[in-house]
Design an enzyme around this catalytic site. Structure first.
Site, mmCIF file in Angstrom:
data_model
loop_
_atom_site.group_PDB
_atom_site.id
_atom_site.type_symbol
_atom_site.label_atom_id
_atom_site.label_comp_id
_atom_site.label_asym_id
_atom_site.label_seq_id
_atom_site.Cartn_x
_atom_site.Cartn_y
_atom_site.Cartn_z
ATOM 1 N N HIS A 14 0.839 -1.205 0.000
ATOM 2 C CA HIS A 14 0.000 0.000 0.000
ATOM 3 C C HIS A 14 0.878 1.262 0.000
ATOM 4 C CE1 HIS A 14 -3.788 2.173 1.188
ATOM 5 N NE2 HIS A 14 -2.916 3.017 1.720
ATOM 6 N N GLU A 15 1.823 1.323 0.918
ATOM 7 C CA GLU A 15 2.684 2.511 0.974
ATOM 8 C C GLU A 15 3.544 2.625 -0.280
ATOM 9 O OE1 GLU A 15 2.055 4.774 3.075
ATOM 10 O OE2 GLU A 15 0.748 3.516 4.301
ATOM 11 N N HIS A 43 1.595 4.573 -2.807
ATOM 12 C CA HIS A 43 1.677 6.017 -2.545
ATOM 13 C C HIS A 43 3.043 6.565 -2.984
ATOM 14 C CE1 HIS A 43 -2.085 6.738 -0.473
ATOM 15 N NE2 HIS A 43 -1.836 5.894 0.507
ATOM 16 N N GLU A 66 -4.999 7.710 -2.994
ATOM 17 C CA GLU A 66 -5.410 6.405 -2.460
ATOM 18 C C GLU A 66 -5.588 5.391 -3.597
ATOM 19 O OE1 GLU A 66 -5.243 6.083 0.677
ATOM 20 O OE2 GLU A 66 -6.312 4.228 1.182
#
Lengths: 519, 519
Positions: free
Chosen positions: A282-283, A286, A312
């Site tokens: 997830h990070e 980003h 997101e």
């Protein structure tokens, strides 16, 4: 404008027409502010990752001085004059990137200068007071201790919104802070469709589905091995260590000071392999967006992320569309088998099932799976909008929360700590933030589908651990265009051919879980 | 004023007399500048320790923006007005700490505002150009390639000094930047005495001495074990990890953003145990000074280090007076024996001898031992002063350098890379910096002697690994007084009872090496 054009668009920093000098002066001021923002970003990262505890007070003073300097720059009358001159001239002589620079700068100018110091100060104070009150209220499961803060936020946000733009509803003005170009009318349209599709799907999964076996991911997993594995995966996905760092922090986040200085953090628990793994990916999503920002417009608002929802979308695209897919499990299973002695014969299908189990009871948003998550968001969106519209009052909130939980998610909180008090957002006045989580998930599904169309080998590439094709596609179609487009819908139109279409998201979930749960 | 009084001096932030408001306004401005300085400190630390390589350009931009903001604050006409009003009032109504605040702020104001932008800009450029030229010249051992930079620095420093204070010699004005309250007349007095004592001592050591056996510290030492050991020693010496960090960097240094955020770095080589060990203890000395700054005057110049020399006195006190002493070897020997399998039977006397061997040939300053080091400094001090006075010309420098090396240190460089080009300082215009290294060593000897008198158990404490008595003594006598005193001599008078007395240093060396080399 198609994304391919975006990437190859010739860079010019000056308009051909009349306001060349003003535009250049504007850019100089914007770049200085961007640099100051980068310094504040570094202070924030350091505070979370490196700073010794005893330095908390001095760091607060440093942040406050930086905020003061930034405020002076943001409200500099010369900046206002430049924007007046440039805006009054329409878009004559400016290319689309330059027009976006002026548009975004004007937007930020209005949002900063329309708020008197008295309100800005009270908002900052209420953030701290609200956090304290929320912590106490949640600890005691006592909503009454949080209610006064919420009442004041509702009134402050109405006041702020009316100052920024009295012609629009308070909620729409608040939403604009997090999701540019979005309106509650549009969200109503999207979320109604999602709710109508998801509630019955969830019912079906729970009542008729055969849950996959999750036992393989239960147990204890050495955190050092988790960290090594996740760091190597982040690099394979495309995270550039020459322009960023990977560290550990209590709450994983992606920050830093510049697209060449992107700092992501992770966290690993020995009793939860999935959280560490999906959190790291997830990070990485980003971070890839940040590293992919268009340096041709370095320091100008057009190279910033379009919105929270779009940001997101990039984390969720990698976390869900990629990492929760069967092809990714084919890539991941042998890696896990190599890293953890208890998983010697891990098979891709087995891993895929275990990673995608839908929770039997989904009471807490941050622990929710991709099927139940949007229902948590829709509930919060409805309530925060109704609070601002006055159709729900603060004292009624816990009751209505519990009723809708039962109706949408099929479970009822045992107390307010587990219910209306579970999230921190409202304590900081973040009204309009929640919807961006699910908009992100829907953008992600639609973006992934477009990439699949353009890169026919995508799933085979993922299974083979080849991610550069997808990353390049995202760089060109999403990252480089930054804030060129005035809304997420416009970005979707440019990158995928149509505005946000929630049916893509619903179709993805329905197809995936019908197969997985043998519906 | 005695140091004990310094520590217990009642804090008041306002004068009793007339200029209370002006003083408070001054403090507010100074604190903001101090906070900005802290942010720049953090940017610098991060650049050396954490920053990804690809972020170099963005970090340069961040530092430049911060420098611009700082310059605007430093030259703010309101600040000048406040200082005018406060200075014209003499010291009426201000206590000694407040007087020092005004004095130091006035001093900084003059040194910043007297330099026109043209010169400040040229100095900044010449730092970069000078570094490039020096690197090339040293690489090729070609002094001619460095000479033009040196010529320009000599002329620029004369010009700058005349602008700051035309009534004093250029060298004295330059020196003041690094060693407040010091003059070349005073250094001449000190260094002459040191040279007269050291040259014959060195000759005796070399000609008549029996060198200690250093073989025990030769070989390969695991760097991880070195780092663990040194970090634990830093903590035992008193470094507070709640208010600081320990990291690794290419060049060890002590930085950070505040006395509660002190960041020291170390470096370890597997073929040199001594360098890593003494380097870590050296930086711990700097760090203890920083952590010991007086927070009653947080953000005001009176709580800053008095001078480079006094800062160096704190690193050298721990590195030399403590860590190179026989009692410390008693503490250290069993630790080394435990950390490194090749040293199972290490004895304190054996370790003490090996750590204190005087180099047979001391050609390079940064590799010099404590006996030869001051002679390297005296040579540089003489030459940089003579360059500014015009009694030595740039083209003659290499020849004179080599002649004095032969005369003071008994060895002649084989080329200019090993001679006049060995140090980076002059390439950055740092004239007046070199003397502070040896002033620091002399302050350290005198301070340590005073501590020994006040803490009779000092040597036994050190042998037992008890350092808190010495640290507390330094906190009270040196660290807390910051820049209260206008010069190092005044600080020495307050802390030890007499101004800097080089005979203490000479006596320490003579006694130590007479025993060690059986002279």
């Amino acid at each position: 404008m198609a994304a391919a054009q975006v990437a190859s668009h010739p860079v010019s920093t000056a308009a051909d027409g009349g306001n060349k000098k003003e535009y250049e002066s504007l850019c100089e001021k914007l770049k200085e502010m961007s640099t100051l923002g980068g310094i504040s970003g570094l202070l924030g990262w350091d505070e979370m990752v490196m700073m010794p505890e005893g330095a908390a007070a001095c760091r607060a003073a440093q942040k406050s001085v930086m905020a003061g300097i930034m405020y002076d720059k943001q409200t500099d009358p010369e900046l206002g004059q430049l924007l007046d001159e440039l805006s009054s001239n329409g878009s004559v002589g400016f290319d689309p990137f330059q027009q976006a620079v002026i548009r975004e700068a004007q937007r930020d100018w209005v949002r900063t200068t329309k708020i008197p110091k008295r309100i800005a100060k009270r908002r900052a104070e209420l953030e701290s007071e609200g956090y304290q009150a929320w912590t106490t209220a949640r600890g005691e499961s006592n909503f009454a201790k949080f209610a006064p803060v919420l009442e004041e936020w509702v009134s402050l946000i109405k006041e702020t919104s009316a100052l920024i733009d009295p012609s629009r509803s308070p909620y729409d003005v608040a939403l604009e802070e997090f999701e540019k170009g979005m309106t509650s009318a549009r969200i109503d349209e999207i979320f109604t469709q999602v709710k109508e599709g998801l509630v019955p799907l969830l019912k079906q999964i729970r009542e008729k589905g055969t849950p996959p076996d999750t036992s393989v991911l239960q147990g204890t997993f050495d955190t050092k091995s988790q960290a090594d594995l996740c760091n190597s995966i982040a690099k394979e996905l495309g995270f550039d260590l020459d322009k960023g760092r990977l560290d550990v922090s209590v709450h994983p986040f992606t920050g830093g000071s510049h697209p060449t200085d992107v700092r992501m953090t992770t966290r690993f628990k020995d009793n939860d392999l999935t959280e560490g793994l999906t959190g790291a990916i997830h990070e990485t999503g980003h971070a890839l967006y940040e590293q992919g920002r268009n340096l041709d417009y370095d320091g100008l608002p057009v190279n910033q992320a379009l919105s929270m929802g779009v940001h997101e979308s990039q984390s969720l695209l990698w976390e869900r569309m990629v990492a929760l897919s069967l092809p990714f499990s084919k890539y991941l299973a042998p890696k896990l088998a190599g890293a953890f002695p208890q998983l010697p014969d891990l098979q891709a299908e087995q891993l895929y099932g275990a990673l995608n189990a839908v929770k039997k009871e989904s009471m807490i948003r941050v622990e929710a799976d991709e099927v139940t998550y949007p229902l948590h968001i829709i509930l919060r969106y409805e309530l925060e909008k109704e609070l601002l519209e006055g159709t729900v009052s603060v004292p009624d909130l816990p009751r209505i929360w519990n009723e809708r939980m039962t109706s949408y998610l099929g479970c009822t909180p045992k107390d307010d700590a587990q219910g209306v008090l579970q999230d921190v957002h409202w304590s900081a006045g973040l009204f309009g933030y929640f919807p961006t989580y699910s908009l992100g998930a829907m953008y992600a599904a639609q973006i992934y589908k477009a990439a699949q169309k353009d890169v026919p080998s995508l799933e085979a590439d993922i299974a083979a651990g080849q991610f550069s094709g997808l990353k390049s596609w995202l760089n060109e179609r999403i990252h480089k265009s930054g804030s060129l487009h005035p809304s997420g819908d416009d970005l979707m139109r440019a990158a995928t051919g149509s505005p946000l279409d929630p049916s893509v998201f619903l179709h993805y979930l329905t197809e995936k879980y019908t197969a997985l749960y043998q519906l």
